[in-house]
Motif scaffolding. Structure first.
Motif, PDB file in Angstrom:
ATOM      1  N   ALA A   1     -22.478 -36.952  -7.437  1.00 58.51           N
ATOM      2  CA  ALA A   1     -22.312 -35.484  -8.016  1.00 58.51           C
ATOM      3  C   ALA A   1     -23.201 -34.565  -7.889  1.00 58.51           C
ATOM      4  O   ALA A   1     -22.793 -33.314  -7.437  1.00 58.51           O
ATOM      5  CB  ALA A   1     -21.763 -35.061  -9.526  1.00 58.51           C
TER       6      ALA A   1
ATOM      7  N   GLU B   1     -15.943 -39.827   2.887  1.00 62.29           N
ATOM      8  CA  GLU B   1     -17.149 -39.437   1.923  1.00 62.29           C
ATOM      9  C   GLU B   1     -18.069 -38.557   2.236  1.00 62.29           C
ATOM     10  O   GLU B   1     -19.300 -37.575   1.518  1.00 62.29           O
ATOM     11  CB  GLU B   1     -17.189 -41.170   1.618  1.00 62.29           C
ATOM     12  CG  GLU B   1     -18.117 -41.243   0.583  1.00 62.29           C
ATOM     13  CD  GLU B   1     -17.891 -40.766  -0.414  1.00 62.29           C
ATOM     14  OE1 GLU B   1     -16.589 -40.623  -1.051  1.00 62.29           O
ATOM     15  OE2 GLU B   1     -18.799 -40.235  -1.677  1.00 62.29           O
TER      16      GLU B   1
ATOM     17  N   LEU C   1     -14.704 -37.226  -6.990  1.00 59.78           N
ATOM     18  CA  LEU C   1     -14.612 -38.639  -6.970  1.00 59.78           C
ATOM     19  C   LEU C   1     -13.472 -39.502  -7.132  1.00 59.78           C
ATOM     20  O   LEU C   1     -13.472 -41.000  -7.128  1.00 59.78           O
ATOM     21  CB  LEU C   1     -15.556 -38.991  -8.462  1.00 59.78           C
ATOM     22  CG  LEU C   1     -16.789 -38.141  -8.707  1.00 59.78           C
ATOM     23  CD1 LEU C   1     -17.519 -37.566 -10.143  1.00 59.78           C
ATOM     24  CD2 LEU C   1     -17.901 -39.326  -7.740  1.00 59.78           C
TER      25      LEU C   1
ATOM     26  N   VAL D   1     -31.831 -33.840  -2.165  1.00 64.31           N
ATOM     27  CA  VAL D   1     -30.731 -34.095  -1.750  1.00 64.31           C
ATOM     28  C   VAL D   1     -30.051 -32.537  -0.761  1.00 64.31           C
ATOM     29  O   VAL D   1     -29.576 -32.826   0.510  1.00 64.31           O
ATOM     30  CB  VAL D   1     -29.595 -34.070  -2.459  1.00 64.31           C
ATOM     31  CG1 VAL D   1     -27.518 -33.964  -1.760  1.00 64.31           C
ATOM     32  CG2 VAL D   1     -29.719 -35.375  -2.860  1.00 64.31           C
TER      33      VAL D   1
ATOM     34  N   ASN E   1     -13.990 -32.841  -6.804  1.00 62.08           N
ATOM     35  CA  ASN E   1     -15.292 -32.919  -5.718  1.00 62.08           C
ATOM     36  C   ASN E   1     -15.255 -34.239  -5.287  1.00 62.08           C
ATOM     37  O   ASN E   1     -16.293 -35.025  -5.110  1.00 62.08           O
ATOM     38  CB  ASN E   1     -16.528 -32.527  -7.158  1.00 62.08           C
ATOM     39  CG  ASN E   1     -16.361 -34.277  -8.002  1.00 62.08           C
ATOM     40  OD1 ASN E   1     -15.831 -34.634  -8.155  1.00 62.08           O
ATOM     41  ND2 ASN E   1     -17.745 -34.409  -8.889  1.00 62.08           N
TER      42      ASN E   1
ATOM     43  N   GLY F   1     -24.384 -35.080  -4.647  1.00 66.14           N
ATOM     44  CA  GLY F   1     -24.404 -34.615  -3.494  1.00 66.14           C
ATOM     45  C   GLY F   1     -24.967 -35.878  -2.056  1.00 66.14           C
ATOM     46  O   GLY F   1     -25.557 -35.864  -1.894  1.00 66.14           O
TER      47      GLY F   1
ATOM     48  N   ARG G   1     -19.806 -35.518   0.378  1.00 65.27           N
ATOM     49  CA  ARG G   1     -21.277 -35.734   0.044  1.00 65.27           C
ATOM     50  C   ARG G   1     -21.884 -34.003   0.191  1.00 65.27           C
ATOM     51  O   ARG G   1     -22.246 -34.230  -0.387  1.00 65.27           O
ATOM     52  CB  ARG G   1     -21.721 -35.872   0.757  1.00 65.27           C
ATOM     53  CG  ARG G   1     -22.991 -37.364   0.830  1.00 65.27           C
ATOM     54  CD  ARG G   1     -23.451 -37.947   1.541  1.00 65.27           C
ATOM     55  NE  ARG G   1     -23.080 -39.034   1.414  1.00 65.27           N
ATOM     56  CZ  ARG G   1     -23.007 -39.990   3.105  1.00 65.27           C
ATOM     57  NH1 ARG G   1     -23.536 -39.337   3.990  1.00 65.27           N
ATOM     58  NH2 ARG G   1     -22.535 -41.178   3.507  1.00 65.27           N
TER      59      ARG G   1
ATOM     60  N   ARG H   1     -20.390 -31.460  -2.229  1.00 59.49           N
ATOM     61  CA  ARG H   1     -20.694 -31.450  -3.909  1.00 59.49           C
ATOM     62  C   ARG H   1     -22.383 -30.926  -4.149  1.00 59.49           C
ATOM     63  O   ARG H   1     -22.216 -30.659  -5.197  1.00 59.49           O
ATOM     64  CB  ARG H   1     -20.598 -33.281  -4.470  1.00 59.49           C
ATOM     65  CG  ARG H   1     -19.282 -34.070  -4.212  1.00 59.49           C
ATOM     66  CD  ARG H   1     -20.262 -35.753  -4.791  1.00 59.49           C
ATOM     67  NE  ARG H   1     -18.794 -36.182  -4.276  1.00 59.49           N
ATOM     68  CZ  ARG H   1     -18.734 -37.412  -3.503  1.00 59.49           C
ATOM     69  NH1 ARG H   1     -19.993 -37.815  -3.175  1.00 59.49           N
ATOM     70  NH2 ARG H   1     -17.668 -37.944  -3.674  1.00 59.49           N
ATOM     71  N   SER H   2     -22.899 -30.093  -3.337  1.00 56.05           N
ATOM     72  CA  SER H   2     -24.114 -29.408  -2.964  1.00 56.05           C
ATOM     73  C   SER H   2     -23.148 -28.336  -3.269  1.00 56.05           C
ATOM     74  O   SER H   2     -23.923 -28.259  -4.977  1.00 56.05           O
ATOM     75  CB  SER H   2     -24.648 -29.635  -2.005  1.00 56.05           C
ATOM     76  OG  SER H   2     -25.310 -30.344  -2.142  1.00 56.05           O
TER      77      SER H   2
ATOM     78  N   GLN I   1     -28.923 -42.771  -0.401  1.00 55.67           N
ATOM     79  CA  GLN I   1     -29.986 -41.895  -1.666  1.00 55.67           C
ATOM     80  C   GLN I   1     -29.695 -42.702  -3.024  1.00 55.67           C
ATOM     81  O   GLN I   1     -30.234 -42.799  -4.270  1.00 55.67           O
ATOM     82  CB  GLN I   1     -29.928 -40.452  -1.490  1.00 55.67           C
ATOM     83  CG  GLN I   1     -30.326 -39.615  -0.662  1.00 55.67           C
ATOM     84  CD  GLN I   1     -29.737 -38.523   0.187  1.00 55.67           C
ATOM     85  OE1 GLN I   1     -28.412 -37.909  -0.635  1.00 55.67           O
ATOM     86  NE2 GLN I   1     -30.719 -37.824   0.433  1.00 55.67           N
TER      87      GLN I   1
END
Lengths: 269, 243
Positions: free
Chosen positions: B142, A93, A73, A129, A71, B144, A97, A100-101, B149
């Motif tokens: 993780a 990145e 990281l 998010v 994911n 997002g 983002r 990762r949702s 944010q």
């Protein structure tokens, strides 16, 4: 849930019926190093839709690093990660983002936000998010909390919860994002023994509901029950792979056999 | 002993009387309060300008960009190394002469103090932000979250407890440092005090002790509660972290 990287299986006939044939996640020749030190060497594996892959291996074998690569990281040096039809191996990145949702992750140390209540921890991702409607998120949260029997703790702060409760909330927090894939990084490793069960049972329930999962764990009994596929890692290399049954009853490599022996319950001699 | 102490005590009492007279004659007392208000409002404005600017600079200093880091670090060190007095003189005497602009003393003071505050705040904010554990940041990622944010929902809320006491302490330092404003002809509380002493030089040559004593008391009344508040918050932050 506007996700540019998602391709609908029905609109891409060339790839056939993705939900059964094409794996949700396919890792090919993944390499990861910190400076000169290579921690993952030529790692390849598939995770079919709705299946559970368990990563086993001794400490320092690269299991956690691998799962963190999935994911974003951790960045990878080379190789491809094809998730839901898109190669995300070298995603920026910004791309990560939005990815990762759809890839939920749960950590060893729970990492709930201590300044927020349980409900706010769960709301944060979907509302801020993903920008989803509050009412809908609220309903989903109530269903999820009920499912893990923690509805009464909605307004509690993480510090008021036990380790097992915290970890179940952390799982709910990830599930509230409606992920297609869930990553579990040694989620029971820092729990008191009596708390482990409630967390593992929740994960078993998720597996039964065909959540696609990648699980790093040291709980062999649990791995045996939950895994469709077991990958055995040592020194950043997948030494052995197979069905859970094959791996646990008849490991092919000496190293895996020794690992299983070392993890088996102590016998009085 | 008694013989020698008694006359001294008596003379102290008579000068106290004199000091009292000096401070409360005419509008002296009001003038001192107005001077104090000038000091406090300049400090207040400097904080109002400096704190938001410092928060932005502090947040920027947590970014991985090396150029940005170095530039902002130099900015901070300049204000650390240069005595505040030099900064004030630079702003008041040298800049207007060089760039041919006319600025009032209070404006110079607000700007110079504001920049100083922003530099100090940037360090407080940066230090507090980086103290938030990587695990927490990963958990935010993780979900997002974007960089902003993460700052808004993870880093700031979890480090604000560390920032507030340090910021209050800085506020008391700024208030105390306004005593330098005398040197760039701002009519602050110390300036007023000196004017009062000047005009009473003949009638009350020892007024200085009482006037300065009174100014001491005024600064104390303003700064002590702030200092106490900072202590209290610091204590609470510590307890929270342990809990």
């Amino acid at each position: 849930m506007a996700d540019a990287t998602t391709t609908d299986a029905t609109t891409t006939p060339n790839t056939g019926n993705r939900t059964t044939d094409t794996p949700l996640l396919s890792v090919q020749h993944l390499r990861k190093s910190y400076g000169d030190h290579e921690v993952l060497t030529d790692v390849s594996f598939d995770v079919p839709q709705g299946k559970v892959v368990v990563l086993l291996g001794p400490s320092g074998s690269g299991k956690s690093t691998l799962i963190r690569c999935l994911n974003g990281l951790e960045t990878i040096q080379s190789g491809s990660i094809v998730f839901d039809g898109t190669n995300i191996g070298q995603a920026s990145e910004k791309q990560w983002r939005s990815l990762r949702s759809t890839i939920g992750m749960v950590f060893q140390s729970y990492d709930l936000f201590p300044n927020l209540t349980v409900a706010d921890n769960i709301r944060l991702g979907p509302v801020k998010v993903q920008k989803r409607a509050k009412d809908e998120v609220e309903q989903q949260m109530d269903t999820l909390l009920k499912d893990v029997q923690l509805s009464d703790y909605k307004n509690a702060y993480p510090r008021e919860l036990s380790g097992g409760q915290k970890q179940r909330i952390a799982i709910v927090r990830a599930l509230a994002m409606n992920p297609k894939l869930m990553l579990f990084d040694e989620v029971t490793a820092s729990l008191d023994p009596e708390m482990v069960r409630e967390v593992l049972e929740l994960m078993l329930r998720l597996a039964k509901r065909h959540m696609t999962m990648i699980v790093v764990t040291h709980e062999l009994e649990f791995a045996k029950r939950v895994a469709d596929t077991v990958l055995f890692l040592e020194n950043g290399v997948i030494l052995e792979r197979g069905s859970a049954k094959d791996f646990f009853t008849n490991p092919k490599t000496d190293r895996a056999r020794r690992f299983l022996d070392s993890m088996s319950p102590v016998s009085a001699e | 002993m008694v013989h020698s102490v008694l006359p001294e005590a008596m003379s102290l009492a008579s000068t106290a009387q004199a000091g009292f007279t000096v401070i409360f004659t005419g509008d002296n007392f009001t003038r001192l309060l107005v001077g104090l208000w000038t000091s406090i409002s300049i400090a207040g404005l400097a904080l109002i300008i400096g704190i938001p600017l410092g928060v932005i600079l502090g947040a920027l200093r947590t970014l991985p960009n090396p150029v940005l880091r170095v530039v902002l670090r130099i900015y901070l060190e300049c204000f650390r190394i240069l005595p505040t007095l030099v900064v004030l003189f630079l702003a008041y005497y040298i800049l207007p002469a060089e760039f041919n602009v006319q600025v009032s003393g209070p404006t110079v003071a607000v700007v110079a103090f504001g920049l100083w505050v922003s530099a100090e705040i940037s360090d407080i904010v940066r230090g507090a932000l980086v103290s938030v554990s990587d695990h927490q940041v990963d958990a935010g990622k993780a979900l997002g979250m974007s960089g902003l944010q993460l700052l808004r929902y993870v880093r700031l809320p979890q480090s604000i407890n560390l920032m507030i006491p340090a910021t209050i302490n800085l506020a008391t330092r700024v208030i105390k440092t306004t005593s330098l404003l005398l040197l760039i002809s701002v009519i602050d509380v110390v300036t007023v005090g000196q004017q009062i002493m000047e005009s009473n030089r003949m009638s009350h040559p020892d007024a200085a002790f009482w006037v300065y004593g009174f100014i001491f008391l005024l600064y104390f009344i303003v700064c002590w509660p702030l200092s106490k508040l900072a202590q209290m918050l610091e204590h609470r932050a510590k307890e929270r972290n342990n809990g």
